[in-house]
Scaffold this active site. Structure first.
Site, PDB file in Angstrom:
ATOM      1  N   LYS A 149     -16.329  -2.880   4.292  1.00  0.00           N
ATOM      2  CA  LYS A 149     -16.032  -3.491   2.980  1.00  0.00           C
ATOM      3  C   LYS A 149     -17.274  -4.521   2.632  1.00  0.00           C
ATOM      4  O   LYS A 149     -18.254  -4.747   3.310  1.00  0.00           O
ATOM      5  CB  LYS A 149     -14.809  -4.288   3.428  1.00  0.00           C
ATOM      6  CG  LYS A 149     -13.462  -3.400   3.781  1.00  0.00           C
ATOM      7  CD  LYS A 149     -12.244  -4.401   4.069  1.00  0.00           C
ATOM      8  CE  LYS A 149     -11.178  -3.640   4.507  1.00  0.00           C
ATOM      9  NZ  LYS A 149     -10.071  -4.321   4.801  1.00  0.00           N
ATOM     10  N   TYR A 157      -5.470   2.959  -1.657  1.00  0.00           N
ATOM     11  CA  TYR A 157      -4.518   1.984  -1.148  1.00  0.00           C
ATOM     12  C   TYR A 157      -3.331   2.169  -2.021  1.00  0.00           C
ATOM     13  O   TYR A 157      -2.948   1.765  -3.006  1.00  0.00           O
ATOM     14  CB  TYR A 157      -4.919   0.572  -1.406  1.00  0.00           C
ATOM     15  CG  TYR A 157      -5.891   0.070  -0.515  1.00  0.00           C
ATOM     16  CD1 TYR A 157      -5.906   0.039   0.817  1.00  0.00           C
ATOM     17  CD2 TYR A 157      -7.181  -0.505  -0.893  1.00  0.00           C
ATOM     18  CE1 TYR A 157      -6.848  -0.149   1.943  1.00  0.00           C
ATOM     19  CE2 TYR A 157      -8.131  -1.107   0.025  1.00  0.00           C
ATOM     20  CZ  TYR A 157      -7.890  -0.995   1.309  1.00  0.00           C
ATOM     21  OH  TYR A 157      -9.017  -1.456   2.203  1.00  0.00           O
ATOM     22  N   ARG A 208      -9.897   2.691  15.962  1.00  0.00           N
ATOM     23  CA  ARG A 208      -9.172   1.766  15.902  1.00  0.00           C
ATOM     24  C   ARG A 208      -9.390   0.423  16.971  1.00  0.00           C
ATOM     25  O   ARG A 208      -8.990  -0.782  16.776  1.00  0.00           O
ATOM     26  CB  ARG A 208      -7.646   2.069  15.755  1.00  0.00           C
ATOM     27  CG  ARG A 208      -7.218   2.776  14.534  1.00  0.00           C
ATOM     28  CD  ARG A 208      -7.366   2.069  13.151  1.00  0.00           C
ATOM     29  NE  ARG A 208      -6.177   1.157  12.941  1.00  0.00           N
ATOM     30  CZ  ARG A 208      -5.888   0.409  11.906  1.00  0.00           C
ATOM     31  NH1 ARG A 208      -6.371   0.857  10.966  1.00  0.00           N
ATOM     32  NH2 ARG A 208      -5.043  -0.489  12.020  1.00  0.00           N
ATOM     33  N   THR A 250      -5.855  -5.990  12.786  1.00  0.00           N
ATOM     34  CA  THR A 250      -6.025  -6.163  11.090  1.00  0.00           C
ATOM     35  C   THR A 250      -6.204  -7.813  10.865  1.00  0.00           C
ATOM     36  O   THR A 250      -7.202  -8.085  10.167  1.00  0.00           O
ATOM     37  CB  THR A 250      -4.690  -5.963  10.563  1.00  0.00           C
ATOM     38  OG1 THR A 250      -4.344  -4.873  10.576  1.00  0.00           O
ATOM     39  CG2 THR A 250      -4.924  -6.365   8.928  1.00  0.00           C
ATOM     40  N   ARG A 257     -13.824  -6.981  14.599  1.00  0.00           N
ATOM     41  CA  ARG A 257     -13.043  -7.899  13.667  1.00  0.00           C
ATOM     42  C   ARG A 257     -12.794  -9.170  14.847  1.00  0.00           C
ATOM     43  O   ARG A 257     -13.070 -10.286  14.268  1.00  0.00           O
ATOM     44  CB  ARG A 257     -11.301  -7.438  13.379  1.00  0.00           C
ATOM     45  CG  ARG A 257     -11.779  -6.505  12.306  1.00  0.00           C
ATOM     46  CD  ARG A 257     -10.372  -5.748  12.130  1.00  0.00           C
ATOM     47  NE  ARG A 257     -10.348  -5.141  10.941  1.00  0.00           N
ATOM     48  CZ  ARG A 257      -9.309  -4.128  10.453  1.00  0.00           C
ATOM     49  NH1 ARG A 257      -8.498  -4.143  11.269  1.00  0.00           N
ATOM     50  NH2 ARG A 257      -9.492  -3.513   9.448  1.00  0.00           N
ATOM     51  N   ASN A 277     -11.878  -8.802   6.916  1.00  0.00           N
ATOM     52  CA  ASN A 277     -11.851  -8.227   8.188  1.00  0.00           C
ATOM     53  C   ASN A 277     -12.827  -7.136   8.283  1.00  0.00           C
ATOM     54  O   ASN A 277     -12.932  -6.300   9.415  1.00  0.00           O
ATOM     55  CB  ASN A 277     -10.384  -7.575   8.924  1.00  0.00           C
ATOM     56  CG  ASN A 277      -9.891  -6.890   7.905  1.00  0.00           C
ATOM     57  OD1 ASN A 277     -10.506  -6.226   6.763  1.00  0.00           O
ATOM     58  ND2 ASN A 277      -8.491  -6.483   7.980  1.00  0.00           N
ATOM     59  N   HIS A 309     -12.724  -0.866   6.946  1.00  0.00           N
ATOM     60  CA  HIS A 309     -11.554  -0.267   7.093  1.00  0.00           C
ATOM     61  C   HIS A 309     -11.397   0.842   7.697  1.00  0.00           C
ATOM     62  O   HIS A 309     -12.434   1.525   7.910  1.00  0.00           O
ATOM     63  CB  HIS A 309     -11.095   0.490   5.577  1.00  0.00           C
ATOM     64  CG  HIS A 309     -10.129   1.673   5.659  1.00  0.00           C
ATOM     65  ND1 HIS A 309      -8.617   1.365   5.513  1.00  0.00           N
ATOM     66  CD2 HIS A 309     -10.265   2.941   5.777  1.00  0.00           C
ATOM     67  CE1 HIS A 309      -8.034   2.199   5.679  1.00  0.00           C
ATOM     68  NE2 HIS A 309      -9.131   3.461   5.869  1.00  0.00           N
ATOM     69  N   GLU A 358      -7.803  10.384   3.503  1.00  0.00           N
ATOM     70  CA  GLU A 358      -8.831   9.664   3.197  1.00  0.00           C
ATOM     71  C   GLU A 358     -10.176  10.320   3.179  1.00  0.00           C
ATOM     72  O   GLU A 358     -11.065  10.014   2.104  1.00  0.00           O
ATOM     73  CB  GLU A 358      -8.935   8.509   4.114  1.00  0.00           C
ATOM     74  CG  GLU A 358      -7.849   7.526   3.887  1.00  0.00           C
ATOM     75  CD  GLU A 358      -7.743   6.122   4.789  1.00  0.00           C
ATOM     76  OE1 GLU A 358      -6.822   5.534   4.461  1.00  0.00           O
ATOM     77  OE2 GLU A 358      -8.332   6.036   5.673  1.00  0.00           O
TER      78      GLU A 358
HETATM   79  N1  UDP Z   1      -4.157  -7.389   4.261  1.00  0.00           N
HETATM   80  C1  UDP Z   1      -4.164  -8.623   4.056  1.00  0.00           C
HETATM   81  N2  UDP Z   1      -3.117  -9.628   4.426  1.00  0.00           N
HETATM   82  C2  UDP Z   1      -2.371  -9.225   5.125  1.00  0.00           C
HETATM   83  C3  UDP Z   1      -2.471  -7.979   5.769  1.00  0.00           C
HETATM   84  C4  UDP Z   1      -3.184  -6.866   5.263  1.00  0.00           C
HETATM   85  O1  UDP Z   1      -5.143  -8.968   3.209  1.00  0.00           O
HETATM   86  O2  UDP Z   1      -1.377 -10.006   5.506  1.00  0.00           O
HETATM   87  C5  UDP Z   1      -5.502  -6.539   4.209  1.00  0.00           C
HETATM   88  C6  UDP Z   1      -6.372  -6.368   5.192  1.00  0.00           C
HETATM   89  O3  UDP Z   1      -7.629  -6.472   4.413  1.00  0.00           O
HETATM   90  C7  UDP Z   1      -6.278  -5.257   5.610  1.00  0.00           C
HETATM   91  C8  UDP Z   1      -5.707  -4.310   4.582  1.00  0.00           C
HETATM   92  O4  UDP Z   1      -4.917  -5.099   3.649  1.00  0.00           O
HETATM   93  O5  UDP Z   1      -7.449  -4.506   6.141  1.00  0.00           O
HETATM   94  C9  UDP Z   1      -4.923  -3.046   4.904  1.00  0.00           C
HETATM   95  O6  UDP Z   1      -3.781  -3.317   5.757  1.00  0.00           O
HETATM   96  P1  UDP Z   1      -3.482  -2.390   6.857  1.00  0.00           P
HETATM   97  O7  UDP Z   1      -2.118  -3.023   7.264  1.00  0.00           O
HETATM   98  O8  UDP Z   1      -3.398  -1.055   6.578  1.00  0.00           O
HETATM   99  O9  UDP Z   1      -4.320  -2.976   8.266  1.00  0.00           O
HETATM  100  P2  UDP Z   1      -5.568  -2.308   8.677  1.00  0.00           P
HETATM  101  O10 UDP Z   1      -5.257  -0.794   8.837  1.00  0.00           O
HETATM  102  O11 UDP Z   1      -6.754  -2.460   7.900  1.00  0.00           O
HETATM  103  O12 UDP Z   1      -5.898  -2.739   9.984  1.00  0.00           O
HETATM  104 MG    MG Z   2      -4.487   0.559   7.308  1.00  0.00          MG
END
Ligand code: UDP
Ligand code: MG
Length: 194
Positions: free
Chosen positions: A11, A51, A121, A127, A138, A158, A161, A172
């Site tokens: 990102k 998204y 992951r 996250t 992260r 974070n 993605h 994706e």
């Molecule tokens: N996110 C956020 N606030 C939250 C949860 C998620 O800003 O409380 C953002 C964060 O940048 C995250 C993205 O939304 O990477 C996508 O969320 P997801 O649950 O898919 O998490 P990821 O797969 O990236 O771990």
């Molecule tokens: Mg996700």
């Protein structure tokens, strides 16, 4: 076992902090194979597809992460976000997320290997960087949380993605890359690890 493929997008915060090399190294050294890579400015259209508003469980999942973080901290979601409904909170976060991913260049990549989705992951971490273990990307390079991000009306920074499961990965990869942008070659590990 057929090797899996997964999408990783560094990102704008990762690009601006000069962490591209550091992050790529972590995937490379575990034995994953980089099969596609490009830097691009994400359009609103691509962000909307990446998204998708239509994926209710994804929107709700983001809201739930905020609610968990608030619970841990003893913060009242109604006071902070005006609601304690995960879907409503998720919709607000999703807007911030689209703003963030379109705010500067990103580096999109496809990584290939056995268990690629799960491995990426694991190396990426939780996250919420606050919750991510040390040793994960992260966890090592950020301290951000839903609390800090929501207070500033922005998405959590974070760094990257990573596709959540093989189905998401397939959707994706097709969205971000054309077939002729994805390459095929052998890594030395493949023979040793047979
Ligand atoms: N996110 C956020 N606030 C939250 C949860 C998620 O800003 O409380 C953002 C964060 O940048 C995250 C993205 O939304 O990477 C996508 O969320 P997801 O649950 O898919 O998490 P990821 O797969 O990236 O771990
Ligand atoms: Mg996700």
């Amino acid at each position: 076992m057929k090797p899996e493929r997964t999408l990783v997008v560094l990102k704008p915060d990762a690009v601006k902090r000069g962490l591209i090399g550091e992050i790529i190294t972590r995937f490379e050294r575990v034995g994953l194979k980089l099969v596609a890579c490009k830097m691009l400015q994400v359009s609103r259209e691509l962000a909307d597809k990446h998204y998708p508003l239509s994926r209710r469980e994804f929107i709700e999942g983001m809201g739930k992460k905020t609610l968990e973080n608030y619970k841990d901290m003893g913060v009242d979601p109604k006071k902070e976000m005006g609601t304690d409904d995960p879907y409503e909170i998720g919709k607000v976060i999703r807007e911030w997320l689209v703003e963030m991913i379109t705010s500067g260049p990103v580096l999109a990549m496809v990584w290939e290997g056995p268990h690629a989705v799960e491995l990426v992951r694991k190396i990426t971490g939780h996250t919420l960087p606050l919750k991510a273990e040390p040793g994960t990307i992260r966890g090592d390079f950020s301290f951000d949380s839903s609390y800090l991000a929501n207070a500033k009306k922005r998405a959590i920074k974070n760094l990257l993605h990573a596709s959540g499961d093989p189905e998401e990965a397939e959707y994706e990869i097709n969205l971000w890359f054309s077939k002729d942008e994805i390459h095929s070659y052998e890594r030395a590990e493949e023979k040793v690890m047979e």
